[in-house]
Design an enzyme around this catalytic site. Structure first.
Site, PDB file in Angstrom:
ATOM      1  N   GLU A   1      39.948  34.131  39.831  1.00 43.89           N
ATOM      2  CA  GLU A   1      40.781  34.956  40.699  1.00 43.89           C
ATOM      3  C   GLU A   1      40.270  35.006  42.136  1.00 43.89           C
ATOM      4  OE1 GLU A   1      41.386  38.816  38.980  1.00 43.89           O
ATOM      5  OE2 GLU A   1      42.064  38.035  37.063  1.00 43.89           O
TER       6      GLU A   1
ATOM      7  N   ARG B   1      35.000  32.795  26.593  1.00 45.68           N
ATOM      8  CA  ARG B   1      34.908  32.560  28.039  1.00 45.68           C
ATOM      9  C   ARG B   1      34.002  33.639  28.643  1.00 45.68           C
ATOM     10  NH1 ARG B   1      38.767  34.610  32.592  1.00 45.68           N
ATOM     11  NH2 ARG B   1      37.762  33.592  34.334  1.00 45.68           N
TER      12      ARG B   1
ATOM     13  N   TYR C   1      48.743  39.921  33.862  1.00 44.21           N
ATOM     14  CA  TYR C   1      48.789  41.293  33.341  1.00 44.21           C
ATOM     15  C   TYR C   1      50.135  41.972  33.504  1.00 44.21           C
ATOM     16  CZ  TYR C   1      43.771  40.899  32.837  1.00 44.21           C
ATOM     17  OH  TYR C   1      42.528  40.485  32.431  1.00 44.21           O
TER      18      TYR C   1
ATOM     19  N   ASN D   1      45.402  34.036  34.796  1.00 48.76           N
ATOM     20  CA  ASN D   1      45.170  35.407  34.320  1.00 48.76           C
ATOM     21  C   ASN D   1      46.437  36.189  34.608  1.00 48.76           C
ATOM     22  OD1 ASN D   1      42.579  34.582  33.827  1.00 48.76           O
ATOM     23  ND2 ASN D   1      41.619  35.884  35.378  1.00 48.76           N
TER      24      ASN D   1
ATOM     25  N   HIS E   1      32.536  34.731  38.986  1.00 48.36           N
ATOM     26  CA  HIS E   1      33.400  35.887  38.715  1.00 48.36           C
ATOM     27  C   HIS E   1      32.882  37.022  39.601  1.00 48.36           C
ATOM     28  CE1 HIS E   1      36.308  37.575  35.527  1.00 48.36           C
ATOM     29  NE2 HIS E   1      36.108  38.567  36.391  1.00 48.36           N
TER      30      HIS E   1
ATOM     31  N   GLU F   1      43.063  34.987  30.814  1.00 48.98           N
ATOM     32  CA  GLU F   1      42.930  36.447  30.625  1.00 48.98           C
ATOM     33  C   GLU F   1      44.309  37.033  30.421  1.00 48.98           C
ATOM     34  OE1 GLU F   1      41.063  38.798  33.720  1.00 48.98           O
ATOM     35  OE2 GLU F   1      39.401  37.374  33.869  1.00 48.98           O
TER      36      GLU F   1
HETATM   37  O1  IFM Z   1      38.505  43.194  34.641  1.00 49.98           O
HETATM   38  C1  IFM Z   1      39.281  42.326  35.390  1.00 49.98           C
HETATM   39  C2  IFM Z   1      38.655  40.948  35.425  1.00 49.98           C
HETATM   40  O2  IFM Z   1      37.365  40.986  35.942  1.00 49.98           O
HETATM   41  C3  IFM Z   1      39.467  40.021  36.286  1.00 49.98           C
HETATM   42  N1  IFM Z   1      40.855  40.026  35.887  1.00 49.98           N
HETATM   43  C4  IFM Z   1      41.490  41.301  35.720  1.00 49.98           C
HETATM   44  C5  IFM Z   1      40.677  42.187  34.819  1.00 49.98           C
HETATM   45  C6  IFM Z   1      41.369  43.543  34.632  1.00 49.98           C
HETATM   46  O3  IFM Z   1      41.534  44.189  35.845  1.00 49.98           O
END
Ligand code: IFM
Length: 467
Positions: free
Chosen positions: A169, A80, A298, A296, A124, A366
């Site tokens: 995002e 990607r 985290y 995405n 992006h 992500e």
């Molecule tokens: O690096 C970023 C990415 O560009 C978008 N999602 C989160 C990642 C980590 O912060």
């Protein structure tokens, strides 16, 4: 220390790695590319850590063959990446720039020649500066410009690219870009951030129509959804959690997946959410069917009620929804300061399908962690914490699939260390280490672990084919 067990997935499950244009390409003034808002922002003193810019980044523009070779060795099914709008359509208007699109044309061919499926993100965050000068995402016209640019890209690459992601995002683009100014273009405004959010959604919908007309096969959007839990059972904390959920998730998912604006928007923003930027028919455009939802993910959010930063509702920014994140001292934190809680990804997937039973298939577009990596004397990066992070989150995905969730693939963020926006080059998310002085790439232990995972996945496919 022994490496964590490899999670198992259905044979069709896709494993990939992800990057984004401004974070890796460099070559910001080559072959007709014009500045994006990130060029301007990163060159403005005080905006990024140490004044870092994406001028060179990982020099991927010149080293893409080496990087595709790393992907091939990694054994991923898919890669990607994002196309840079000011490279493809300098200034954000007019015809395609042959030299700019030529780079992505070569990249796609290189990937395909190595058996790797390209997945393209169209936005992006590198908005052409000229469009920002004309108002950027505050303006409805930018949504139309985005659809036009998307058409240029799909017309050039659509014969070889199957999977298309309109926006990455949009929460960051709208709220970090226009509300608190942590991201380009660095605006610290109130209401325009809500207008920007709407125009991003509209741009998505208009782009979907263009992609469909051009025959694109799989079209979706990527959201950074939060997994929100109220800090307590109190009414105040539950209401705060709903406001946080509205701000992070519902503002996107309700129009995209349920054909309505969030019922809780007034409770979240009061008069700021006056909807003056909406027009009849927008919801239909935004809610056009998509083939997948990219997520995405985290870190989770435990949210408590908190006083607003600004007592006067009319002066509040879209960011100020009267909440605070509760600290999680019991959890390990990455170098970003983000608590690590793998099961929360499973909870998020379950919550999405529970709220939207007709949600299209989900892709984790992500997931990854920033760690304090060092290349050891042995020339190796022993990033044990990242391996555990990835193993835990992948296990949570596997568990959800086993329970019936339709999750089709997972892209690790990121293939290599890169420009982490306002954090410059200090935060390393890669499974490949990049020495920014020499541009030497060194696969980390996490790369080796992921390589074992892709090999196991291929073996499972082989067994199924034989059965
Ligand atoms: O690096 C970023 C990415 O560009 C978008 N999602 C989160 C990642 C980590 O912060």
């Amino acid at each position: 220390m022994t490496a964590p067990d490899l999670p198992t997935f259905p044979p069709g499950f896709v494993l990939g790695a992800a990057t984004a244009s401004y974070q890796i390409e460099g070559a910001v003034a080559e072959d007709g590319r014009t500045p994006s808002i990130w060029d301007t922002f990163s060159r403005t003193p005080g905006r990024t850590l140490g004044g870092a810019t994406g001028d060179v980044a990982c020099d991927h523009y010149h080293r893409y063959r080496e990087d595709v070779a790393l992907l091939a060795d990694l054994g991923v099914d898919s890669y990607r990446f994002s196309t840079a709008w000011p490279r493809v359509q300098p200034g954000g208007r007019g015809p395609v720039n042959p030299a700019g699109i030529g780079f992505y044309d070569r990249l796609v061919d290189e990937l395909l020649s190595r058996g790797i499926d390209p997945a393209v993100t169209l936005y992006h965050w590198d908005l052409p500066q000229e469009l920002e000068d004309a108002g950027g995402w505050r303006e409805r016209d930018t949504a139309h410009r985005f659809a036009e640019y998307s058409r240029l890209v799909v017309d050039a690459l659509g014969d070889r690219v199957t999977r298309w992601i309109t926006l990455n995002e949009p929460w960051c683009a709208a709220f970090l870009g226009y509300a608190n100014g942590h991201h380009a273009p660095g605006a610290q405004e109130g209401t325009p951030a809500l207008a920007a959010a709407h125009h991003l959604l509209l741009g998505h919908g208009l782009a979907v129509a263009q992609l469909r007309e051009a025959g694109a096969r799989e079209v979706g959007i990527t959201l950074n959804l939060d997994q929100v839990t109220p800090a307590s059972d109190s009414e105040a904390d539950r209401a705060a959690a709903l406001r946080a959920l509205t701000h992070h998730n519902l503002v996107w998912t309700e129009p995209l997946l349920a054909g309505r604006y969030p019922e809780s928007e007034r409770a979240t923003w009061g008069e700021l959410a006056d909807g003056s930027y909406r027009r009849d028919g927008d919801l239909e455009v935004i809610g056009a069917p998509i083939d997948f939802l990219g997520i995405n993910y985290y870190t989770p959010a435990v949210v408590a009620d908190a006083p607003h930063d600004e007592p006067d509702p009319a002066k509040r920014t879209a960011m100020d929804v009267g909440t605070r994140q509760v600290e999680r001292p019991e959890l390990r934190h990455t170098t970003m300061g983000w608590p690590v809680d793998p099961p929360s990804l499973g909870r998020l997937i379950a919550e999405v399908f529970e709220r939207y039973p007709d949600c299209p298939p989900v892709w984790i577009t992500e997931n990854g962690s920033a760690e304090a990596d060092v290349v050891g004397e042995d020339g190796v990066v022993h990033d044990t914490d990242r391996v555990e992070y990835l193993a835990g989150h992948l296990a949570a995905v596997a568990e959800q699939i086993a329970e019936g969730a339709d999750v089709r693939g997972y892209y690790v963020w990121s293939l290599m260390d890169n420009f982490e926006w306002a954090f410059g080059y200090d935060q390393r998310f890669g499974i490949v280490h990049v020495d920014y002085d020499t541009q030497v790439r060194t696969p980390k232990d996490s790369y080796r672990w992921f390589q074992r995972l892709t090999a196991a996945q291929r073996a499972a496919r082989g067994r199924e084919a034989q059965a």
